[in-house]
Design a protein around this motif. Structure first.
Motif, PDB file in Angstrom:
ATOM      1  N   GLN A   1      -1.094   2.517   4.156  1.00 17.76           N
ATOM      2  CA  GLN A   1      -0.873   1.232   2.746  1.00 17.76           C
ATOM      3  C   GLN A   1      -1.742  -0.188   3.556  1.00 17.76           C
ATOM      4  O   GLN A   1      -2.459  -0.842   1.912  1.00 17.76           O
ATOM      5  CB  GLN A   1       0.830   0.891   2.537  1.00 17.76           C
ATOM      6  CG  GLN A   1       1.737   2.034   1.732  1.00 17.76           C
ATOM      7  CD  GLN A   1       1.369   3.084   2.932  1.00 17.76           C
ATOM      8  OE1 GLN A   1       1.856   3.665   3.834  1.00 17.76           O
ATOM      9  NE2 GLN A   1       1.115   4.895   1.958  1.00 17.76           N
ATOM     10  N   GLY A   2      -1.229  -0.753   4.610  1.00 21.97           N
ATOM     11  CA  GLY A   2      -2.721  -1.698   4.490  1.00 21.97           C
ATOM     12  C   GLY A   2      -4.178  -1.199   5.370  1.00 21.97           C
ATOM     13  O   GLY A   2      -4.772  -1.791   3.544  1.00 21.97           O
ATOM     14  N   ARG A  57      -5.078   1.255   2.017  1.00 19.92           N
ATOM     15  CA  ARG A  57      -4.561   0.715   0.266  1.00 19.92           C
ATOM     16  C   ARG A  57      -5.553  -0.190   0.578  1.00 19.92           C
ATOM     17  O   ARG A  57      -5.677  -0.955  -0.315  1.00 19.92           O
ATOM     18  CB  ARG A  57      -3.624   0.807  -0.489  1.00 19.92           C
ATOM     19  CG  ARG A  57      -2.848   2.484   0.067  1.00 19.92           C
ATOM     20  CD  ARG A  57      -3.381   3.208  -1.721  1.00 19.92           C
ATOM     21  NE  ARG A  57      -2.281   4.823  -1.266  1.00 19.92           N
ATOM     22  CZ  ARG A  57      -2.948   5.362  -1.610  1.00 19.92           C
ATOM     23  NH1 ARG A  57      -4.119   5.495  -2.291  1.00 19.92           N
ATOM     24  NH2 ARG A  57      -2.248   6.883  -1.982  1.00 19.92           N
ATOM     25  N   THR A  66       2.532   3.302   7.840  1.00 21.57           N
ATOM     26  CA  THR A  66       2.819   2.110   6.542  1.00 21.57           C
ATOM     27  C   THR A  66       1.410   1.204   7.076  1.00 21.57           C
ATOM     28  O   THR A  66       0.543   1.018   5.885  1.00 21.57           O
ATOM     29  CB  THR A  66       4.234   1.309   6.671  1.00 21.57           C
ATOM     30  OG1 THR A  66       4.819   2.740   6.955  1.00 21.57           O
ATOM     31  CG2 THR A  66       4.131   0.789   5.253  1.00 21.57           C
ATOM     32  N   ASP A  77       0.470   0.920  -6.140  1.00 21.51           N
ATOM     33  CA  ASP A  77       0.305   0.731  -4.413  1.00 21.51           C
ATOM     34  C   ASP A  77       1.603   0.199  -3.754  1.00 21.51           C
ATOM     35  O   ASP A  77       2.848   0.568  -3.376  1.00 21.51           O
ATOM     36  CB  ASP A  77      -0.914  -0.002  -4.037  1.00 21.51           C
ATOM     37  CG  ASP A  77      -2.417   0.980  -4.105  1.00 21.51           C
ATOM     38  OD1 ASP A  77      -2.293   2.141  -4.292  1.00 21.51           O
ATOM     39  OD2 ASP A  77      -3.337  -0.478  -3.955  1.00 21.51           O
ATOM     40  N   ASP A  78       1.928  -1.124  -4.414  1.00 22.18           N
ATOM     41  CA  ASP A  78       3.427  -1.939  -4.020  1.00 22.18           C
ATOM     42  C   ASP A  78       4.208  -0.637  -4.493  1.00 22.18           C
ATOM     43  O   ASP A  78       5.342  -1.038  -3.153  1.00 22.18           O
ATOM     44  CB  ASP A  78       3.674  -2.939  -5.003  1.00 22.18           C
ATOM     45  CG  ASP A  78       2.611  -3.962  -4.935  1.00 22.18           C
ATOM     46  OD1 ASP A  78       2.340  -3.854  -3.822  1.00 22.18           O
ATOM     47  OD2 ASP A  78       2.511  -4.641  -5.295  1.00 22.18           O
ATOM     48  N   ILE A 138      -3.436  -3.086   1.364  1.00 25.50           N
ATOM     49  CA  ILE A 138      -2.359  -4.308   0.539  1.00 25.50           C
ATOM     50  C   ILE A 138      -2.657  -5.276   1.575  1.00 25.50           C
ATOM     51  O   ILE A 138      -2.364  -4.566   2.765  1.00 25.50           O
ATOM     52  CB  ILE A 138      -0.747  -3.010   0.593  1.00 25.50           C
ATOM     53  CG1 ILE A 138      -1.241  -2.338  -0.273  1.00 25.50           C
ATOM     54  CG2 ILE A 138      -0.149  -4.336   1.032  1.00 25.50           C
ATOM     55  CD1 ILE A 138       0.721  -1.606  -0.622  1.00 25.50           C
ATOM     56  N   ASP A 139      -1.959  -6.866   1.648  1.00 27.17           N
ATOM     57  CA  ASP A 139      -1.850  -7.640   3.300  1.00 27.17           C
ATOM     58  C   ASP A 139      -0.815  -7.631   4.042  1.00 27.17           C
ATOM     59  O   ASP A 139       0.521  -6.750   3.741  1.00 27.17           O
ATOM     60  CB  ASP A 139      -2.051  -8.786   2.151  1.00 27.17           C
ATOM     61  CG  ASP A 139      -1.918 -10.006   2.789  1.00 27.17           C
ATOM     62  OD1 ASP A 139      -3.005 -10.324   2.602  1.00 27.17           O
ATOM     63  OD2 ASP A 139      -1.214 -10.449   3.866  1.00 27.17           O
ATOM     64  N   LEU A 170       4.502   1.668  -0.997  1.00 28.32           N
ATOM     65  CA  LEU A 170       4.750   0.884   0.294  1.00 28.32           C
ATOM     66  C   LEU A 170       6.083   0.841   0.055  1.00 28.32           C
ATOM     67  O   LEU A 170       7.186   0.756   1.005  1.00 28.32           O
ATOM     68  CB  LEU A 170       4.711  -0.432   0.336  1.00 28.32           C
ATOM     69  CG  LEU A 170       4.934  -1.058   0.969  1.00 28.32           C
ATOM     70  CD1 LEU A 170       4.263  -1.474   2.583  1.00 28.32           C
ATOM     71  CD2 LEU A 170       4.668  -2.906   0.964  1.00 28.32           C
ATOM     72  N   ARG A 190       2.275  -8.942   3.746  1.00 30.11           N
ATOM     73  CA  ARG A 190       3.828  -7.832   3.298  1.00 30.11           C
ATOM     74  C   ARG A 190       3.998  -7.341   3.957  1.00 30.11           C
ATOM     75  O   ARG A 190       5.633  -7.030   3.115  1.00 30.11           O
ATOM     76  CB  ARG A 190       3.223  -7.643   1.821  1.00 30.11           C
ATOM     77  CG  ARG A 190       2.364  -8.920   0.521  1.00 30.11           C
ATOM     78  CD  ARG A 190       1.819  -8.267  -0.411  1.00 30.11           C
ATOM     79  NE  ARG A 190       2.761  -7.998  -1.327  1.00 30.11           N
ATOM     80  CZ  ARG A 190       2.362  -7.706  -2.693  1.00 30.11           C
ATOM     81  NH1 ARG A 190       0.912  -7.004  -2.154  1.00 30.11           N
ATOM     82  NH2 ARG A 190       3.349  -6.833  -3.048  1.00 30.11           N
ATOM     83  N   ILE A 191       3.189  -6.121   4.496  1.00 24.79           N
ATOM     84  CA  ILE A 191       3.991  -5.427   5.470  1.00 24.79           C
ATOM     85  C   ILE A 191       5.291  -6.119   6.142  1.00 24.79           C
ATOM     86  O   ILE A 191       5.938  -5.086   6.847  1.00 24.79           O
ATOM     87  CB  ILE A 191       3.037  -4.330   5.242  1.00 24.79           C
ATOM     88  CG1 ILE A 191       2.576  -3.761   4.582  1.00 24.79           C
ATOM     89  CG2 ILE A 191       3.992  -3.066   6.544  1.00 24.79           C
ATOM     90  CD1 ILE A 191       1.236  -3.186   5.351  1.00 24.79           C
TER      91      ILE A 191
END
Ligand code: T5A
Length: 211
Positions: A107-108, A111, A103, A65-66, A113-114, A69, A117-118
């Motif tokens: 991705q948030g 997926r 994104t 995932d990272d 993701i925190d 991103l 971080r985005i």
């Protein structure tokens, strides 16, 4: 950074009708005499399009995932520096199929993701650059995926579950609710002629305020 053109983005889940609506918005800008650049993400530059192939193709199914991103933001950095900012600085408008809201949504929301971080990548890569208008084409994932499936074979994202796209949709709607001055939410489940009417009204109103 001095800009006189506006930056317009189109967002929504797969099959929402972004490509279809892009043609209408292009026509409206042409009629209004606005010089504009039409582009997309991920992509928009030779390097960005190469990254798009890696991201959407099936060669790297298990991509972390990272990694996904960071590749999205790598493509975006190239896009901003090579195309978007030069166009805006020349006074052109920029019409972009997806940008950073995607994104946050994929991705948030999708997926997991925190968000912080985005946000960190957004602030590093964009240096304050934000769209002036975002048209969010909203519809249930079942409808969007059925439309996209009729059009072409599924890419790496289109193979995700309905649940994934539900989270993507919810994230988009939350972002739109948090920034009502930038977003216009279009009911994309309606027949195309009605969707085009909603988009036409939103863009015409924006053109009036922008001057
Ligand atoms: N991504 C992207 C991320 O994960 N993070 C990011 O930061 C970014 C930038 C990109 C993928 O990358 C991901 C998200 C995506 O998964 P893409 O090609 O930009 O992929 O996006 P897609 O959503 O896959 O593009 P699609 O072409 O599938 O969708 P569109 O453009 O929204 O839909 P469109 O216009 O092609 O329409 C699909 C079909 O529906 C019909 C059209 O004629 C067409 O056949 N249609 C309608 N039918 C009935 N009624 C309507 N109102 C209709 N509107 C369109």
């Amino acid at each position: 950074m001095t800009v006189s053109g506006a930056f317009i983005t189109l967002e929504g889940i797969e099959g929402a009708g972004k490509t279809t609506v892009m043609a209408l918005v292009s026509r409206l800008l042409e009629e209004a005499g606005k010089p504009f650049l039409r582009t997309r993400e991920p992509g928009g530059t030779p390097l960005g399009e190469a990254l798009r192939e890696l991201l959407l193709g099936h060669r790297h199914e298990g991509m972390a995932d990272d990694t996904e991103l960071l590749l999205m933001f790598a493509a975006r950095a190239e896009h901003i520096h090579r195309k978007i900012l030069p166009a805006l600085e020349e006074g052109h408008w920029v019409l972009c199929d997806r940008f950073t809201d995607a994104t946050y949504a994929y991705q948030g929301g999708g997926r997991g993701i925190d968000t912080s971080r985005i946000q960190a990548l957004e602030s590093w890569v964009q240096q304050g650059l934000q769209p002036h208008l975002t048209l969010l084409l909203d519809l249930p994932p079942e409808t969007g995926l059925a439309r996209a499936g009729r059009r072409s074979a599924p890419d790496r994202f289109e193979k995700e579950t309905l649940d994934f796209f539900q989270r993507v949709r919810e994230n988009y709607l939350e972002r739109a609710a948090a920034e009502p001055s930038r977003f216009r939410v279009i009911d994309a489940s309606r027949p195309l002629v009605e969707v085009e009417e909603q988009v036409s009204q939103a863009v015409t109103a924006f053109l009036e305020t922008w001057g």
